[in-house]
Design a protein around this motif. Structure first.
Motif, mmCIF file in Angstrom:
data_model
loop_
_atom_site.group_PDB
_atom_site.id
_atom_site.type_symbol
_atom_site.label_atom_id
_atom_site.label_comp_id
_atom_site.label_asym_id
_atom_site.label_seq_id
_atom_site.Cartn_x
_atom_site.Cartn_y
_atom_site.Cartn_z
ATOM 1 N N PHE A 107 1.452 -4.946 -8.184
ATOM 2 C CA PHE A 107 1.511 -5.533 -6.551
ATOM 3 C C PHE A 107 0.030 -4.251 -5.815
ATOM 4 N N THR A 108 -1.033 -5.155 -4.949
ATOM 5 C CA THR A 108 -1.214 -4.511 -4.570
ATOM 6 C C THR A 108 -1.699 -5.514 -2.974
ATOM 7 N N MET A 109 -1.370 -3.794 -2.174
ATOM 8 C CA MET A 109 -0.522 -4.982 -0.441
ATOM 9 C C MET A 109 -1.594 -3.996 0.319
ATOM 10 N N ALA A 132 -1.039 -0.467 0.167
ATOM 11 C CA ALA A 132 0.106 0.444 -0.857
ATOM 12 C C ALA A 132 0.175 -0.804 -2.314
ATOM 13 N N THR A 133 0.126 0.435 -3.482
ATOM 14 C CA THR A 133 0.356 -0.320 -4.039
ATOM 15 C C THR A 133 1.607 0.112 -5.119
ATOM 16 N N VAL A 134 1.912 -0.525 -6.206
ATOM 17 C CA VAL A 134 3.494 -0.585 -6.966
ATOM 18 C C VAL A 134 4.007 -1.512 -7.886
ATOM 19 N N TYR A 175 4.038 4.289 -6.876
ATOM 20 C CA TYR A 175 3.817 3.887 -5.989
ATOM 21 C C TYR A 175 2.905 4.661 -5.736
ATOM 22 N N THR A 176 2.033 3.805 -4.625
ATOM 23 C CA THR A 176 1.168 4.943 -3.142
ATOM 24 C C THR A 176 1.005 3.957 -2.017
#
Length: 320
Positions: free
Chosen positions: A55-57, A69-71, A97-98
């Motif tokens: 998931f990339t937000m 953020a990515t997770v 995640y970042t």
């Protein structure tokens, strides 16, 4: 800068907030792996399958700052623990995640991300990847990330680009004392008739051991589909008074034509007190279109520990 195995296509969904998006991307692999490269003494073939959902937000403030953020799906539960996984942390690992914020000032990222050393160096030119990573698992491969994850795996990195230059600086700190890993690097890319070229220079320092890394990479990417380059690295062992000092030289090249891509790499570690360790890797891919590709990988140790061990993989990689 590790080359990505395959590109992902994002399924974008509006999150109900102005200038905010949540994108879902993923990949899957299926095939067969064998050999004793990763499991010395056991060369039995076995099936391999893997699935990854990410998931990339992303969003943007009224003032134009980008954030996000990515997770990975399998790390969502860990987010409730504020990044601390009591099981994985046995090995000093955190959830994958970042989180980042970006603007005219550059980009600031914290999480399970590359340190500045790995960020600016390209260690494997022309690698199309494989489902088993055998081409990067041999004795002679250097991923440029030797100091990443040295403490808790949470890295804070700042990136800034101007014209053809890019710079990065990062810090990873210990959870139990004031020790840290500091990394700094820069890269320059330029175009010429028929292609482009890049050079990178990086430095890493660990405050606890006082060990240092100095690395350089350079490569060319031609419009004809060929690319190739070199990686040089010097490790200075201060903690054990030079016992583990080494130099490294790595060569890599690849060629793409129509739907076919082939890449090779060879590297040698020359340790002052322990001799040489070396290996060779090969990867090939055939793009089927639509996000699917057939991949083959092979790696072998040519010098050093488990000399002669090799491994292979063959299968299908899918991106969504």
């Amino acid at each position: 800068m590790k080359k990505v195995l395959f590109a992902t296509t994002a399924l974008v969904a509006t999150a109900g907030v102005a200038s905010a998006e949540v994108a879902i991307s993923g990949g899957a692999e299926m095939g067969i792996v064998g050999g004793d490269l990763f499991y010395p003494g056991n060369d039995a073939a076995q099936f391999l399958t893997s699935v990854d959902v990410r998931f990339t937000m992303t969003g943007e403030t009224d003032g134009g700052l980008q954030f996000g953020a990515t997770v990975d799906a399998d790390d969502i539960a860990d987010m409730g623990l504020n990044g601390y996984d009591p099981v994985d942390n046995v090995n000093g690992q955190f959830a994958d995640y970042t989180v980042f914020i970006s603007g005219d000032f550059g980009t600031f990222t914290i999480g399970d991300t590359d340190g500045a050393y790995d960020r600016v160096l390209t260690e494997n030119f022309g690698n199309p990847g494989s489902i088993g990573d055998e081409e990067t698992g041999h004795n002679g491969y250097n991923g440029g990330n030797n100091f990443d994850g040295f403490y808790d795996g949470q890295i804070a990195r700042y990136d800034y680009s101007f014209d053809a230059f890019s710079v990065a600086v990062s810090v990873e700190i210990s959870d139990f004392n004031d020790e840290y890993v500091f990394q700094l690097g820069g890269a320059y890319e330029f175009d010429f008739s028929g292609g482009s070229a890049e050079v990178g220079l990086a430095y890493a320092y660990d405050s606890w051991t006082e060990d240092t890394l100095i690395g350089m990479t350079g490569g060319v990417m031609l419009d004809s589909g060929f690319e190739g380059g070199i990686m040089l690295e010097q490790f200075n062992d201060e903690f054990f008074n030079g016992l583990f000092d080494y130099t490294y030289v790595g060569l890599s090249a690849g060629y793409s034509f129509d739907a076919i891509s082939v890449g090779v790499n060879y590297g040698v570690y020359d340790a002052d007190n322990f001799g040489e360790a070396a290996g060779f890797g090969l990867a090939a891919a055939y793009d089927l279109g639509g996000g699917a590709a057939i991949h083959f990988g092979y790696g072998t140790n040519t010098e050093g520990a488990n000399d002669g061990d090799s491994g292979y993989s063959f299968g299908l990689a899918m991106s969504f």
